[in-house]
Design an enzyme around this catalytic site. Structure first.
Site, mmCIF file in Angstrom:
data_model
loop_
_atom_site.group_PDB
_atom_site.id
_atom_site.type_symbol
_atom_site.label_atom_id
_atom_site.label_comp_id
_atom_site.label_asym_id
_atom_site.label_seq_id
_atom_site.Cartn_x
_atom_site.Cartn_y
_atom_site.Cartn_z
ATOM 1 N N THR A 180 0.864 -1.189 0.000
ATOM 2 C CA THR A 180 0.000 0.000 0.000
ATOM 3 C C THR A 180 0.896 1.233 0.000
ATOM 4 O OG1 THR A 180 -0.020 0.058 2.391
ATOM 5 C CG2 THR A 180 -1.806 -1.151 1.342
ATOM 6 N N GLU A 325 -5.663 -3.707 -1.374
ATOM 7 C CA GLU A 325 -6.150 -4.872 -0.633
ATOM 8 C C GLU A 325 -7.232 -5.649 -1.395
ATOM 9 O OE1 GLU A 325 -5.596 -1.876 0.435
ATOM 10 O OE2 GLU A 325 -4.937 -1.824 2.522
ATOM 11 N N LYS A 435 -14.357 17.596 9.838
ATOM 12 C CA LYS A 435 -15.373 17.671 10.889
ATOM 13 C C LYS A 435 -15.424 19.099 11.403
ATOM 14 C CE LYS A 435 -14.818 12.889 12.062
ATOM 15 N NZ LYS A 435 -13.758 12.055 12.582
ATOM 16 N N TRP A 440 -20.222 16.901 9.406
ATOM 17 C CA TRP A 440 -19.217 16.391 8.482
ATOM 18 C C TRP A 440 -19.298 17.137 7.159
ATOM 19 C CZ3 TRP A 440 -17.472 10.697 8.656
ATOM 20 C CH2 TRP A 440 -17.380 10.275 9.994
HETATM 21 P P1 AMP Z 1 -4.640 2.256 -3.075
HETATM 22 O O1 AMP Z 1 -4.568 1.077 -2.194
HETATM 23 O O2 AMP Z 1 -3.379 3.060 -3.115
HETATM 24 O O3 AMP Z 1 -5.130 1.895 -4.432
HETATM 25 O O4 AMP Z 1 -5.715 3.256 -2.452
HETATM 26 C C1 AMP Z 1 -7.027 2.822 -2.179
HETATM 27 C C2 AMP Z 1 -7.873 3.995 -1.784
HETATM 28 O O5 AMP Z 1 -7.996 4.911 -2.877
HETATM 29 C C3 AMP Z 1 -9.310 3.629 -1.457
HETATM 30 O O6 AMP Z 1 -9.435 3.112 -0.155
HETATM 31 C C4 AMP Z 1 -10.020 4.961 -1.637
HETATM 32 O O7 AMP Z 1 -9.849 5.786 -0.506
HETATM 33 C C5 AMP Z 1 -9.262 5.569 -2.794
HETATM 34 N N1 AMP Z 1 -10.010 5.353 -4.047
HETATM 35 C C6 AMP Z 1 -9.836 4.408 -4.975
HETATM 36 N N2 AMP Z 1 -10.701 4.562 -5.994
HETATM 37 C C7 AMP Z 1 -11.469 5.639 -5.697
HETATM 38 C C8 AMP Z 1 -12.549 6.324 -6.346
HETATM 39 N N3 AMP Z 1 -13.022 5.946 -7.523
HETATM 40 N N4 AMP Z 1 -13.085 7.390 -5.717
HETATM 41 C C9 AMP Z 1 -12.616 7.807 -4.510
HETATM 42 N N5 AMP Z 1 -11.603 7.216 -3.875
HETATM 43 C C10 AMP Z 1 -11.030 6.141 -4.445
#
Ligand code: AMP
Length: 551
Positions: A180, A325, A435, A440
């Site tokens: 991540t 994940e 917040k 929110w």
């Molecule tokens: P990563 O593991 O780096 O791909 O990041 C995952 C996170 O990216 C998710 O938990 C979301 O918070 C954000 N994310 C992924 N796709 C979207 C989307 N289409 N809109 C908003 N947030 C997203």
């Protein structure tokens, strides 16, 4: 009696047999290179033989430090199908994260792009790289480098036979690994088994996923170090489609020319890539007529982006959500058939959401009180998700496992609503929700509203600490060149006050040249929060009428 295990090998076997001439096209420093699936298959066999010759054994981790190109695609099948595990490293991470990741994964062999050798040299000069026995540069020759021992890819695979006795693997054999991005704390390793990647591939192929056809020309712009380029190297191969890899750090002009020259029908990437392409297209001629669909995810796709691609270029944007994940595809925003005759506006409203859960997965939304929230489009809570391609633990991180999982459920950290049609909408990352005075505010909604403005190129909104209201929103805006900033600020604030509750209006609009990005191309709010240091935001600066409790 049961069937054989679910593994990746049959996807490439089938493509090589049925679509030997369908091409894999790659933009490299030496120009455009291309070959068919038959050669792709032969070269992965050569790679698997080369790995054996180098002493790589089943279960060993083999790392890549590469952009999107054909050699990287060869590792996608060559490494896991020989029984080893492919660990894709994000080269844009800071050195100390790269060192942590390599040490944690104990990578034995590392493939690196010529253009990234220098960056890797900095990180590799460390005990953390002790496990790495060999570096392989993705080219025909070795550059001058301190990496040692080192060889070039073509010499590494060159004399090896083009067939390989692929082992019969069980579905739970680790096949892939990705960390991540670690915006908070150390990166966490996620392992993908053969069967997780198989399940993800099959779901991606369905009409409810990305619906790849053999006739598609598919260009993953999303980097292959970012969650397997959203699985596209696997799903495009499973479909037997032509693939186009845009190479190192592609600029909008490179993307436009690949779309035009290779006839790309489908592409994929984070919103910033497409904002950049639209800006380029506004000033340059390029034929986008082959392009049919773009899947956009990684962060929220502004509705204005979806609208512009539709109205100006007749391109359908599929808004999707996922995480490292979840391998990564979790939801995709397709319209249901009953919505076909809806007005464009109502359709955009649905398509702007992150969409419908992919077939094979389950989710629930848990409110602050621990109870599931109803699907009414208003109540929100944290999204929990589970399914065959959702990880159930992090690699060697017991403390994170305790925090982020509950039984089979992964706690995503994303705050969402679900409407009565089942469309998930991400309100915010739990940590990015603002917040203010007990209410929110969704930073994502505000960003969408700002980016819909004609004179805004990019914008992000962060919450900054405030004595009276705990937090208040501040907007960081990149104006389109030549814009009058004072007039823009006024018009932005007027627009937000009209569309949202008054206290949602940012206390401040700060004009900047570029929004800082994370290693995966998302807006880096942490950097902005750190940089932001403005006395005017201490208590009392918020106009009284901005307070939520006075609405
Ligand atoms: P990563 O593991 O780096 O791909 O990041 C995952 C996170 O990216 C998710 O938990 C979301 O918070 C954000 N994310 C992924 N796709 C979207 C989307 N289409 N809109 C908003 N947030 C997203």
């Amino acid at each position: 009696m049961v069937g054989a295990d679910q593994t990746l090998r049959p996807f490439l076997w089938r493509a090589a047999k049925l679509h030997p001439d369908s091409e894999i096209v790659s933009r490299t420093a030496r120009g455009i290179e291309r070959y068919g699936y038959d050669e792709y298959d032969d070269r992965t066999a050569q790679l698997a033989n080369a790995l054996d010759a180098a002493g790589v054994e089943s279960g060993d981790r083999v790392a890549t430090f590469c952009w999107n190109h054909h050699r990287h695609a060869e590792t996608y099948f060559g490494v896991p199908n020989s029984g080893a595990q492919l660990h894709t490293i994000n080269p844009l991470l800071p050195d100390h994260h790269i060192q942590y990741i390599v040490e944690n994964a104990e990578d034995r062999l590392l493939f690196v792009d010529p253009s990234l050798v220098e960056k890797l040299e900095g990180a590799a000069d460390s005990e953390a790289f002790e496990s790495v026995e060999q570096f392989v540069v993705m080219d025909e020759a070795v550059p001058d480098t301190s990496l040692d021992p080192v060889t070039d890819y073509e010499s590494f695979v060159g004399d090896q036979p083009t067939d390989y006795d692929w082992p019969s693997l069980s579905g739970d054999t680790p096949a892939g690994m990705c960390y991540t991005s670690g915006t908070t704390g150390k990166p966490k390793g996620v392992e993908y088994t053969q069967q997780m990647l198989w399940g993800h591939t099959m779901a991606t192929l369905t009409p409810q996923g990305l619906a790849f056809e053999e006739s598609d020309v598919i260009m993953p712009v999303v980097p292959m170090f970012h969650v397997n380029a959203w699985g596209i190297p696997y799903s495009a191969t499973a479909a037997g489609a032509k693939q186009v890899y845009p190479g190192p750090a592609p600029e909008p002009a490179d993307l436009a020319s690949l779309i035009e020259e290779e006839g790309v029908t489908f592409t994929a990437g984070v919103p910033t890539v497409w904002l950049g392409l639209l800006e380029y297209l506004a000033e340059n001629d390029a034929d986008m007529s082959s392009l049919e669909r773009i899947v956009i995810g990684g962060s929220a796709a502004p509705e204005s982006l979806i609208r512009e691609f539709d109205e100006e270029y007749d391109v359908e944007v599929l808004h999707a959500w996922g995480m490292t994940e979840t391998a990564p595809i979790g939801t995709v925003s397709h319209l249901k058939s009953k919505m076909d005759d809806w007005s464009k506006e109502d359709q955009y409203e649905k398509r702007g959401k992150q969409g419908l859960i992919a077939p094979g997965l389950e989710f629930k939304v848990v409110g602050d009180d621990g109870e599931e929230v109803p699907w009414n489009g208003e109540d929100f809570g944290e999204m929990y998700i589970k399914g065959p391609w959702v990880t159930q633990s992090y690699f060697k991180r017991p403390e994170a496992n305790e925090q982020d999982f509950e039984g089979e459920w992964l706690k995503t950290g994303d705050v969402v609503t679900v409407d009565s049609d089942g469309y998930v909408k991400i309100i915010d990352r739990a940590k990015d929700v603002i917040k203010s005075g007990g209410e929110w505010i969704s930073s994502v909604e505000l960003e969408n509203a700002l980016m819909a403005h004609d004179e805004v190129a990019e914008a992000t909104v962060v919450g900054v600490p405030h004595e009276r209201w705990q937090e208040r929103p501040v907007a960081f805006v990149v104006p389109v060149e030549g814009t009058d900033e004072d007039a823009l600020k006024e018009s932005i604030l007027a627009q937000i006050r009209e569309e949202y509750p008054r206290w949602w209006a940012p206390d401040e609009v700060v004009f900047i040249e570029e929004v800082p990005k994370t290693a995966t191309g998302k807006f880096d709010k942490k950097v902005l929060r750190e940089q932001y240091d403005d006395e005017s935001l201490v208590a009392g600066s918020v106009p009284e009428e901005a307070a939520p409790d006075e609405e």
